[in-house]
Design a protein around this motif. Sequence first.
Motif, PDB file in Angstrom:
ATOM      1  N   LEU A 183      29.084  40.673  47.751  1.00 14.62           N
ATOM      2  CA  LEU A 183      29.439  42.074  48.001  1.00 14.62           C
ATOM      3  C   LEU A 183      28.340  42.790  48.776  1.00 14.62           C
ATOM      4  O   LEU A 183      28.616  43.684  49.583  1.00 14.62           O
ATOM      5  CB  LEU A 183      29.699  42.806  46.683  1.00 14.62           C
ATOM      6  N   ILE A 189      29.090  49.041  40.852  1.00 17.94           N
ATOM      7  CA  ILE A 189      30.027  49.090  41.973  1.00 17.94           C
ATOM      8  C   ILE A 189      30.386  50.523  42.350  1.00 17.94           C
ATOM      9  O   ILE A 189      30.397  50.883  43.536  1.00 17.94           O
ATOM     10  CB  ILE A 189      31.286  48.262  41.645  1.00 17.94           C
ATOM     11  N   ALA A 211      34.827  45.648  47.974  1.00 20.08           N
ATOM     12  CA  ALA A 211      35.792  45.204  46.976  1.00 20.08           C
ATOM     13  C   ALA A 211      37.185  45.768  47.256  1.00 20.08           C
ATOM     14  O   ALA A 211      38.195  45.075  47.082  1.00 20.08           O
ATOM     15  CB  ALA A 211      35.329  45.607  45.582  1.00 20.08           C
ATOM     16  N   LEU A 240      29.183  48.181  48.042  1.00 17.77           N
ATOM     17  CA  LEU A 240      29.870  47.261  47.133  1.00 17.77           C
ATOM     18  C   LEU A 240      31.299  47.724  46.883  1.00 17.77           C
ATOM     19  O   LEU A 240      32.237  46.918  46.871  1.00 17.77           O
ATOM     20  CB  LEU A 240      29.117  47.167  45.799  1.00 17.77           C
ATOM     21  N   TYR A 241      31.449  49.011  46.681  1.00 20.02           N
ATOM     22  CA  TYR A 241      32.768  49.581  46.373  1.00 20.02           C
ATOM     23  C   TYR A 241      33.749  49.354  47.524  1.00 20.02           C
ATOM     24  O   TYR A 241      34.866  48.854  47.323  1.00 20.02           O
ATOM     25  CB  TYR A 241      32.615  51.067  46.072  1.00 20.02           C
ATOM     26  N   LEU A 276      28.405  39.362  43.238  1.00 23.33           N
ATOM     27  CA  LEU A 276      27.660  40.574  43.567  1.00 23.33           C
ATOM     28  C   LEU A 276      26.810  40.382  44.812  1.00 23.33           C
ATOM     29  O   LEU A 276      26.682  41.299  45.642  1.00 23.33           O
ATOM     30  CB  LEU A 276      26.792  40.985  42.371  1.00 23.33           C
TER      31      LEU A 276
END
Length: 506
Positions: free
Chosen positions: A432, A481, A491, A487-488, A429
Amino acid sequence: MTPIQVRADEVVTLNQSLVASVIESALRFIHPRTLEPQDFRTFCFWGLDGLTAIDPSISLTILPGDGKTSQSVRMDIGQKEIASFTPPNGADLSSCVQFTIKVFNTAWAHSKTLRAVGQEALMQSFFDELFNHLDPYSRYVGPDPAADDRRERSGDEGNIGVTLGLSHDAVIIASINANGPAWSAGLDAGTYLLAVNGQRVKGENLDEIASMLQGPAGRAVRLTLRKPGEAAFEQEIRLQQVPPQTVYIEVKNRVAIFRITAFSSDTAEELSQYLDQALTEDKIRAIILDLRGDRGGVLQQAVTAVALVLNHGIAVVTKGRDPQANHIWTVQGGDMTQNLPIAILVDGRTASAAEILAAALADHRRAVVVGSATLGKGLVQAVGQMPNKGEIFVTWSRVLAPLGWPLQGVGIIPQICTSRGSAYLQEQLSALQTGHLLNESLIRVSRDLRYPVPVPRILEIRRQCPAALGTEADLDVARSIVTHPLLYKAALRAIPDIDAPNTQLP
């Protein structure tokens, strides 16, 4: 067929005609569909090991010819030779079935153990041993369990399609099956159920109340209902056969969590209706698909579910020896969620159609997968109905994800791995937050795999995010997320570009 005479006072009959019909139908169905070619004789010899599985005193030995005599098959029970048989022509289905029935008939006449377990157990053992030589998913299901499975897939007697619950002492409609008559009638979850056909339900056992809402399809039941803060009213609903509910929804802070427990004949329709409701009534801003513990089901339902949230592209590819098993499943028509962020929760029990949905949305950068390595069931079965109302499931194709990698054995390696402890999860995390996915190299390696993949290689990849049971922490991570664009997007970027030259299907 004449009965087999065992003793003067004992007559035991093997229904040779039915057994022969089932074996012939099964072998005719299996032969062209297996992933690797085999002849009928091999299938029969594999299956006949089932005699020994039931009665260990029975043995079959193939005796080679010596130039003067032909090859033969000898049956012994204990230390005693019982019979000798001429082996069948491997390419001739009829001779293989006749040979099998002769062996069955002789063993049946001489083994009390076989007669004690019965004819259906004899056939079950035959197919169990045959399929033991193929793969973990091909199988024979006898008439009674097959009937139970069919009822499970399609629903049993009529009902109204609701789940009941309690709120303090009051009976409420806790959830509504999107394919049932209660949904069509406009009933709402959270409505109080006061009476059924004039009989008050307060204080009754929930199972007893549910039985009052079941019966022959078409029969009407009269419900006395009350919405919170409103007056009681009556509504008549006709019972229908309703497939078991497989999709459940919960909305928190405008994030819709869809728990999908299986992929039955109506799962995609359930998901579509719940999505439409959440988008219209709850104005959701993100979606979580919870596939933990979902063992899969109907492949086409997974593809249809993909079509609900993917504008266009390949959902999955199936490849097998039978030309009808080869298919590129594509979807088009538009994303009904209008590109809302999606996270998918998976764990070590996520399998089959559930893996297909997760792999498709991940490979198209349409969803972020959170959890552990999945089961890795990337084989598809064709189903054949047998003359005794049993069913044969035979694996006839392998599953390839849109980027071309095989699901079988490998499973899905999630972008965010939650099965290596809280410290590693926190590292992911934190990475990210800087726009970097810690698992990126692992994700790309898993997507670059091509069939066949050596088992040691599969194990090496999977141990870096080992299969585990999902926890509440998974849901918290997924929610973080989908509600944080940085973050999204970070990823999603870890997935290789599906249009890149080196990611085309083989």
